[in-house]
Design a protein around this motif. Structure first.
Motif, PDB file in Angstrom:
ATOM      1  N   ALA A 367       0.835  -1.210   0.000  1.00 14.92           N
ATOM      2  CA  ALA A 367       0.000   0.000   0.000  1.00 14.92           C
ATOM      3  C   ALA A 367       0.866   1.254   0.000  1.00 14.92           C
ATOM      4  CB  ALA A 367      -0.913   0.007   1.216  1.00 14.92           C
ATOM      5  N   PRO A 368       0.539   2.254  -0.823  1.00 16.55           N
ATOM      6  CA  PRO A 368       1.324   3.493  -0.865  1.00 16.55           C
ATOM      7  C   PRO A 368       1.092   4.347   0.376  1.00 16.55           C
ATOM      8  CG  PRO A 368      -0.582   3.678  -2.300  1.00 16.55           C
ATOM      9  CD  PRO A 368      -0.564   2.262  -1.804  1.00 16.55           C
ATOM     10  N   GLY A 369       2.074   5.122   0.736  1.00 17.08           N
ATOM     11  CA  GLY A 369       1.954   5.990   1.893  1.00 17.08           C
ATOM     12  C   GLY A 369       0.908   7.077   1.684  1.00 17.08           C
ATOM     13  N   GLY A 370       0.229   7.443   2.761  1.00 14.42           N
ATOM     14  CA  GLY A 370      -0.787   8.483   2.685  1.00 14.42           C
ATOM     15  C   GLY A 370      -2.156   7.986   2.276  1.00 14.42           C
ATOM     16  N   LYS A 371      -2.232   6.740   1.789  1.00 13.29           N
ATOM     17  CA  LYS A 371      -3.517   6.188   1.353  1.00 13.29           C
ATOM     18  C   LYS A 371      -3.769   4.844   2.028  1.00 13.29           C
ATOM     19  CE  LYS A 371      -2.897   8.217  -3.250  1.00 13.29           C
ATOM     20  NZ  LYS A 371      -2.781   7.943  -4.702  1.00 13.29           N
ATOM     21  N   ALA A 372      -3.048   4.585   3.097  1.00 14.23           N
ATOM     22  CA  ALA A 372      -3.081   3.257   3.697  1.00 14.23           C
ATOM     23  C   ALA A 372      -4.471   2.868   4.174  1.00 14.23           C
ATOM     24  CB  ALA A 372      -2.092   3.188   4.864  1.00 14.23           C
ATOM     25  N   THR A 373      -5.216   3.798   4.742  1.00 13.98           N
ATOM     26  CA  THR A 373      -6.516   3.452   5.314  1.00 13.98           C
ATOM     27  C   THR A 373      -7.440   2.846   4.273  1.00 13.98           C
ATOM     28  OG1 THR A 373      -6.318   5.224   6.951  1.00 13.98           O
ATOM     29  CG2 THR A 373      -8.508   4.322   6.572  1.00 13.98           C
ATOM     30  N   SER A 374      -7.599   3.507   3.127  1.00 17.36           N
ATOM     31  CA  SER A 374      -8.499   2.988   2.098  1.00 17.36           C
ATOM     32  C   SER A 374      -7.952   1.717   1.472  1.00 17.36           C
ATOM     33  CB  SER A 374      -8.736   4.047   1.015  1.00 17.36           C
ATOM     34  OG  SER A 374      -7.521   4.416   0.393  1.00 17.36           O
ATOM     35  N   TYR A 375      -6.652   1.667   1.212  1.00 20.52           N
ATOM     36  CA  TYR A 375      -6.053   0.476   0.608  1.00 20.52           C
ATOM     37  C   TYR A 375      -6.214  -0.738   1.523  1.00 20.52           C
ATOM     38  CZ  TYR A 375      -3.765   2.366  -3.583  1.00 20.52           C
ATOM     39  OH  TYR A 375      -3.516   2.882  -4.828  1.00 20.52           O
ATOM     40  N   LEU A 376      -5.893  -0.556   2.799  1.00 20.62           N
ATOM     41  CA  LEU A 376      -5.969  -1.676   3.736  1.00 20.62           C
ATOM     42  C   LEU A 376      -7.411  -2.079   4.008  1.00 20.62           C
ATOM     43  CD1 LEU A 376      -3.154  -0.691   6.249  1.00 20.62           C
ATOM     44  CD2 LEU A 376      -3.068  -2.374   4.413  1.00 20.62           C
ATOM     45  N   ALA A 377      -8.316  -1.118   3.984  1.00 17.61           N
ATOM     46  CA  ALA A 377      -9.729  -1.449   4.174  1.00 17.61           C
ATOM     47  C   ALA A 377     -10.231  -2.315   3.022  1.00 17.61           C
ATOM     48  CB  ALA A 377     -10.560  -0.173   4.280  1.00 17.61           C
ATOM     49  N   VAL A 378      -9.869  -1.924   1.796  1.00 13.51           N
ATOM     50  CA  VAL A 378     -10.298  -2.708   0.631  1.00 13.51           C
ATOM     51  C   VAL A 378      -9.646  -4.092   0.645  1.00 13.51           C
ATOM     52  CG1 VAL A 378     -10.195  -2.846  -1.884  1.00 13.51           C
ATOM     53  CG2 VAL A 378     -10.790  -0.689  -0.775  1.00 13.51           C
ATOM     54  N   ALA A 379      -8.365  -4.164   1.016  1.00 13.29           N
ATOM     55  CA  ALA A 379      -7.682  -5.457   1.091  1.00 13.29           C
ATOM     56  C   ALA A 379      -8.334  -6.354   2.139  1.00 13.29           C
ATOM     57  CB  ALA A 379      -6.208  -5.257   1.421  1.00 13.29           C
ATOM     58  N   SER A 380      -8.670  -5.777   3.294  1.00 17.35           N
ATOM     59  CA  SER A 380      -9.320  -6.549   4.345  1.00 17.35           C
ATOM     60  C   SER A 380     -10.697  -7.034   3.900  1.00 17.35           C
ATOM     61  CB  SER A 380      -9.444  -5.714   5.614  1.00 17.35           C
ATOM     62  OG  SER A 380     -10.030  -6.442   6.658  1.00 17.35           O
ATOM     63  N   VAL A 381     -11.407  -6.178   3.157  1.00 15.56           N
ATOM     64  CA  VAL A 381     -12.721  -6.564   2.658  1.00 15.56           C
ATOM     65  C   VAL A 381     -12.594  -7.704   1.653  1.00 15.56           C
ATOM     66  CG1 VAL A 381     -14.659  -5.804   1.240  1.00 15.56           C
ATOM     67  CG2 VAL A 381     -13.838  -4.365   3.102  1.00 15.56           C
ATOM     68  N   ALA A 382     -11.614  -7.617   0.761  1.00 13.91           N
ATOM     69  CA  ALA A 382     -11.414  -8.680  -0.227  1.00 13.91           C
ATOM     70  C   ALA A 382     -11.117 -10.007   0.465  1.00 13.91           C
ATOM     71  CB  ALA A 382     -10.272  -8.300  -1.169  1.00 13.91           C
TER      72      ALA A 382
END
Length: 684
Positions: A367-382
């Protein structure tokens, strides 16, 4: 200290605060995952069966906590707005843990077994999942900013290891208590054993976890690189990222494949194999033991070689383990059922260590820096959607295939009668395990498309497993010979194109070399003498020799001797001993431990010679001189081996030349010049 003092994020963290925070993070993991050991294992499945759940309802039970995880998406705006992730994580996790109290008390409010009890269980688990999902979103973003990327794998492994010890002890004690309670009580009171075990876990582990969470510092949440956009636009970014998209596909389908089978392992053992809960949890503890042993191995390798390679290796091994469950019945329980279950749980522990580290950290790392919340949320959802759909589909498949069977028989007909040999029998859960294996293997293709900074190929990691040396900082066990994996015939199984076998073989080779290394180091610490080293190796490798050699083919014997002598040479080098001087003692101790009279002697001698020359080259020694010493030692050991001197020398010389051929043509020339005249006079 008030609420703000405890939960307010800090603009900067000192090195001391970071290290202190990592310690509390590890302790929180021990508490939460120690309790987790019975709330997501065979214990909870057994409790659900006692309440009256069928296969499909067991699938729903396993799926509900995962299917609620997409609520993380709705948590993103809340976290982005408040930006106090620690406060959000603590409050939601505390509520989620408290929900285990009514779950434990169900037998006091409903008839057991009964539909009302089942409905209460599923409803409470579903509601609890909502709070757990919100907590996970805040927690993942918090940890992404707290833990330095370069130590992410090893830190995660250390945390999992500590948690594993607590989980093993509590899980086994809880299972024993339930079995004891059931044997001492009758009727409706039998189910209360689960209630009391759960209540004990909630009070002493489950509710301690949120309190420990308050001691972990939270770095100030960094502002996004771009202006805040709508929720839909924010969540669409990971799907449009060409590197993150295949990772999401892998996480979804891997969660689906894994959870088609895993939630039903305990049900399968309890109902189909008719094992007691203590035995089932005992197998789980065995798996956790090897999980802990290999968390350090995989964690260290992930920091050196990247998360992606470790994930690919461990996932392929886990797929092989799932396939192995289809052979635990033929079609009923048989003499090899328990030994096979032992092997499968050992390999599952090794594989799950790598899978846990890989899937738990790769989304953070990519996940790129500064966008971790949305990236990790989508990864967790997947991950959660795949893992949530898996038990539901698995439950349907289990019921569908429960009345179906696929058999393959060989029939021999002669004048005296007809003989039938059952070669293959799939029934019930066997179909489920086979389907999960196939899906898991295909899923690995998606992982190949993910790019990770500093990644290496799986072959490089396998080479590290097959060639343990000074780079491995810790042995897996302080007890030489502690590994049932010695019975695996990896010398020739490496050539079999079955996914996961190469990993199983690699970890076996690693353990054999490490066992020899431990034994040699122990002898040196006690005062290095040639006789002590030989005797220590002979005693320590004897158990592995018994398991590994007798049923193996020549290639197998070669590989066992090779790895054992390599571990010995590396230990001698680290201790500053004269390796060439102690060559005869080392090779003699290894070879005698495997028993000359039971095996193919030339292959053992050639394997030991190969490993000796190879290891000397690895530590920067003189390969040609090592080759000459190996040939001379082979001549001296010829009588013990029951071989002629010329035959023994030829075997060692062939091995030395094979090692040289892997290095360079010049090395081959140097080795051949170093060998005694007439070594190959028989045309070898």
């Amino acid at each position: 200290m008030g609420f703000a003092g405890i939960f307010k994020p800090k603009p900067t963290l000192s090195e001391e605060e970071l290290q202190d925070g990592l310690k509390w993070w590890t302790r929180e993991g021990a508490a939460s995952q120690g309790f987790w050991s019975i709330t997501t294992s065979g214990f909870l499945a057994a409790y659900a069966l006692a309440l009256g759940c069928n296969n499909f309802q067991i699938g729903i039970l396993a799926a509900l906590p995962l299917l609620t995880q997409p609520l993380q998406i709705l948590s993103v705006p809340l976290i982005e707005k408040l930006r106090w992730r620690k406060a959000i994580a603590f409050s939601t996790w505390l509520v989620a843990q408290i929900f285990w109290l009514p779950i434990a008390l169900i037998p006091f409010f409903a008839d057991v077994p009964g539909s009302i009890a089942v409905l209460m269980l599923l409803t409470i688990i579903g509601v609890r999942g909502i709070f757990a999902a919100i907590c996970a979103c805040a927690w993942n973003s918090w940890m992404k900013d707290l833990i330095p990327q370069q130590i992410l794998g090893s830190s995660f492994a250390r945390r999992q290891a500590r948690a594993g010890f607590i989980g093993m002890a509590f899980g086994l004690l809880a299972a024993y208590f339930v079995d004891y309670w059931e044997s001492s009580n009758t009727g409706d009171s039998q189910v209360l054993g689960y209630t009391y075990a759960l209540l004990f876990g909630i009070v002493f582990l489950g509710l301690i976890s949120p309190l420990l969470m308050t001691r972990i510092p939270e770095p100030l949440m960094q502002p996004p690189d771009e202006p805040r956009s709508s929720l839909f636009s924010t969540l669409r970014i990971p799907f449009r990222d060409p590197n993150y998209r295949p990772l999401l596909a892998f996480l979804f389908f891997w969660g689906l494949a894994l959870n088609l089978a895993i939630p039903f392992f305990a049900v399968y053992m309890l109902q189909w194999l008719e094992l007691s809960l203590t035995v089932v949890i005992g197998f789980s503890v065995l798996s956790q033991m090897f999980n802990i042993l290999f968390l350090r191995v995989w964690g260290g390798l992930s920091d050196r070689f990247g998360i992606k390679a470790i994930t690919a290796l461990s996932a392929s091994l886990y797929s092989l383990v799932i396939l192995g469950w289809t052979f635990t019945t033929m079609p009923d329980r048989y003499s090899f059922t328990i030994p096979l279950l032992v092997i499968l749980h050992i390999l599952a522990g090794i594989a799950s260590a790598g899978v846990t580290i890989g899937t738990g950290t790769i989304a953070m790392k990519v996940a790129p820096g500064g966008k971790a919340t949305s990236y990790l949320a989508v990864a967790s959802v997947a991950t959660s959607l795949g893992a949530g759909l898996g038990p539901l589909i698995g439950g349907k498949f289990a019921d569908y295939f429960s009345v179906r069977e696929l058999s393959l028989d060989f029939t021999w007909i002669d004048p005296d009668g007809i003989s039938e040999i059952l070669a293959l029998s799939f029934t019930g859960f066997d179909f489920l395990f086979a389907i999960a294996f196939i899906l898991g293997i295909f899923t690995l293709n998606a992982l190949l498309a993910v790019r990770e900074e500093g990644e290496v190929s799986r072959d490089v990691v396998l080479a590290a497993l097959f060639q343990p040396g000074r780079q491995f900082s810790r042995p897996m066990s302080s007890v030489p010979g502690l590994n049932f994996l010695g019975q695996f015939p990896y010398g020739y199984l490496r050539r079999v194109p079955v996914p996961g076998l190469d990993v199983a073989i690699g970890v076996t080779a690693y353990q054999i070399a490490q066992t020899a290394k431990i034994a040699t180091a122990a002898a040196i610490q006690g005062g290095a003498t040639a006789r002590k080293i030989a005797r220590s190796l002979q005693e320590s490798l004897a158990e592995i020799g018994e398991r590994s050699i007798e049923s193996g083919r020549p290639e197998h014997r070669f590989e066992v001797a090779r790895q054992a002598i390599r571990g010995t040479v590396h230990a001698l080098d680290e201790a500053g001993e004269d390796i060439l001087r102690l060559a005869q003692s080392a090779m003699s101790g290894v070879l005698k431990s495997f028993g000359w009279d039971r095996v193919n002697r030339p292959e053992l001698l050639r394997g030991a010679s190969y490993g000796f020359v190879e290891a000397v080259e690895e530590i920067g020694g003189d390969t040609a001189k090592a080759a000459a010493v190996a040939v001379e030692v082979a001549r001296e050991l010829a009588d013990d081996a029951g071989l002629g001197e010329q035959e023994a020398m030829n075997e060692a010389a062939k091995a030395a030349r094979e090692v040289a051929e892997t290095i360079s043509p010049q090395t081959v020339e140097n080795v051949e010049r170093s060998l005694p005249p007439g070594t190959f006079k028989d045309g070898s």
